[in-house]
Design a protein around this motif. Structure first.
Motif, mmCIF file in Angstrom:
data_model
loop_
_atom_site.group_PDB
_atom_site.id
_atom_site.type_symbol
_atom_site.label_atom_id
_atom_site.label_comp_id
_atom_site.label_asym_id
_atom_site.label_seq_id
_atom_site.Cartn_x
_atom_site.Cartn_y
_atom_site.Cartn_z
ATOM 1 N N MET A 1 138.151 39.411 -16.351
ATOM 2 C CA MET A 1 139.359 38.626 -16.432
ATOM 3 C C MET A 1 140.469 39.250 -15.596
ATOM 4 S SD MET A 1 139.720 37.092 -20.345
ATOM 5 C CE MET A 1 140.388 38.592 -20.974
ATOM 6 N N LYS A 2 140.528 40.567 -15.589
ATOM 7 C CA LYS A 2 141.586 41.224 -14.829
ATOM 8 C C LYS A 2 141.453 40.898 -13.345
ATOM 9 C CE LYS A 2 143.754 45.642 -13.777
ATOM 10 N NZ LYS A 2 143.729 47.102 -13.986
ATOM 11 N N ALA A 4 140.135 38.229 -12.028
ATOM 12 C CA ALA A 4 140.555 36.836 -11.821
ATOM 13 C C ALA A 4 142.079 36.736 -11.807
ATOM 14 C CB ALA A 4 139.966 35.944 -12.909
ATOM 15 N N ALA A 5 142.737 37.479 -12.684
ATOM 16 C CA ALA A 5 144.203 37.462 -12.718
ATOM 17 C C ALA A 5 144.790 38.081 -11.451
ATOM 18 C CB ALA A 5 144.708 38.198 -13.955
ATOM 19 N N THR A 8 144.469 35.547 -8.748
ATOM 20 C CA THR A 8 145.433 34.470 -8.959
ATOM 21 C C THR A 8 146.826 34.895 -8.527
ATOM 22 O OG1 THR A 8 144.100 33.587 -10.761
ATOM 23 C CG2 THR A 8 146.401 32.908 -10.679
ATOM 24 N N ASP A 82 146.480 29.958 -19.263
ATOM 25 C CA ASP A 82 145.485 30.443 -20.214
ATOM 26 C C ASP A 82 144.947 31.813 -19.800
ATOM 27 O OD1 ASP A 82 143.893 29.886 -22.606
ATOM 28 O OD2 ASP A 82 142.198 29.760 -21.213
ATOM 29 N N LEU A 83 144.622 31.964 -18.530
ATOM 30 C CA LEU A 83 144.100 33.243 -18.024
ATOM 31 C C LEU A 83 145.110 34.359 -18.251
ATOM 32 C CD1 LEU A 83 142.078 34.997 -16.396
ATOM 33 C CD2 LEU A 83 143.276 34.213 -14.333
ATOM 34 N N ASN A 86 145.421 35.312 -21.900
ATOM 35 C CA ASN A 86 144.258 36.045 -22.399
ATOM 36 C C ASN A 86 144.201 37.470 -21.864
ATOM 37 O OD1 ASN A 86 142.820 34.263 -24.223
ATOM 38 N ND2 ASN A 86 142.523 32.955 -22.443
ATOM 39 N N VAL A 87 144.562 37.673 -20.609
ATOM 40 C CA VAL A 87 144.558 39.034 -20.050
ATOM 41 C C VAL A 87 145.659 39.860 -20.714
ATOM 42 C CG1 VAL A 87 144.885 40.410 -17.957
ATOM 43 C CG2 VAL A 87 143.503 38.331 -17.872
ATOM 44 N N ALA A 90 144.346 40.760 -24.183
ATOM 45 C CA ALA A 90 143.302 41.786 -24.098
ATOM 46 C C ALA A 90 143.905 43.151 -23.787
ATOM 47 C CB ALA A 90 142.271 41.404 -23.039
ATOM 48 N N SER A 91 144.900 43.169 -22.920
ATOM 49 C CA SER A 91 145.568 44.420 -22.574
ATOM 50 C C SER A 91 146.251 45.037 -23.788
ATOM 51 C CB SER A 91 146.591 44.151 -21.463
ATOM 52 O OG SER A 91 147.371 45.283 -21.216
#
Length: 118
Positions: A1-2, A4-5, A8, A82-83, A86-87, A90-91
């Protein structure tokens, strides 16, 4: 996910109003037409989500052009919201990447508002 962020964040650009937007972007529901010389685009929703543009007025007629490339499609902006959320979550849970978490929070606050199609 990180990852992808991070991708982005590199993809987002600042628009004329100071919002972070995806550019270029495409919409799975809409096509767009614009008149030559105006630079203005109008979204046209495809019938029943078929991906087909209605015949007639929206066909390329020499004065208007049709396309699907846009800026800040609703789909892009919702996935990004959303991404990032969520990141960030999670962090916090993992108690890591505080600086990156803040970078995402700052970017999320500057993303373009999503159009409300009611």
């Amino acid at each position: 996910m990180k990852g992808a962020a991070q991708f982005t964040l590199d993809w987002l650009q600042t628009d004329a109003q100071g919002h972070l937007v995806t550019m270029p972007s495409t919409s799975p529901e809409n096509d767009y037409y614009w008149s030559r010389g105006t630079g203005a685009a109008v979204a046209v929703t495809s019938p029943a989500g078929s991906g087909d543009v209605p015949s007639g007025d929206y066909q390329q007629d020499g004065q208007r052009k049709q396309g699907s490339v846009t800026v800040a499609s609703t789909m892009d902006m919702e996935i990004i919201k959303d991404l990032f959320a969520n990141v960030i979550a999670a962090s916090r849970v993992l108690n890591t990447d505080e600086r990156f978490r803040q970078e995402l929070a700052d970017a999320a606050a500057k993303t373009a508002a999503v159009a409300d199609w009611r």
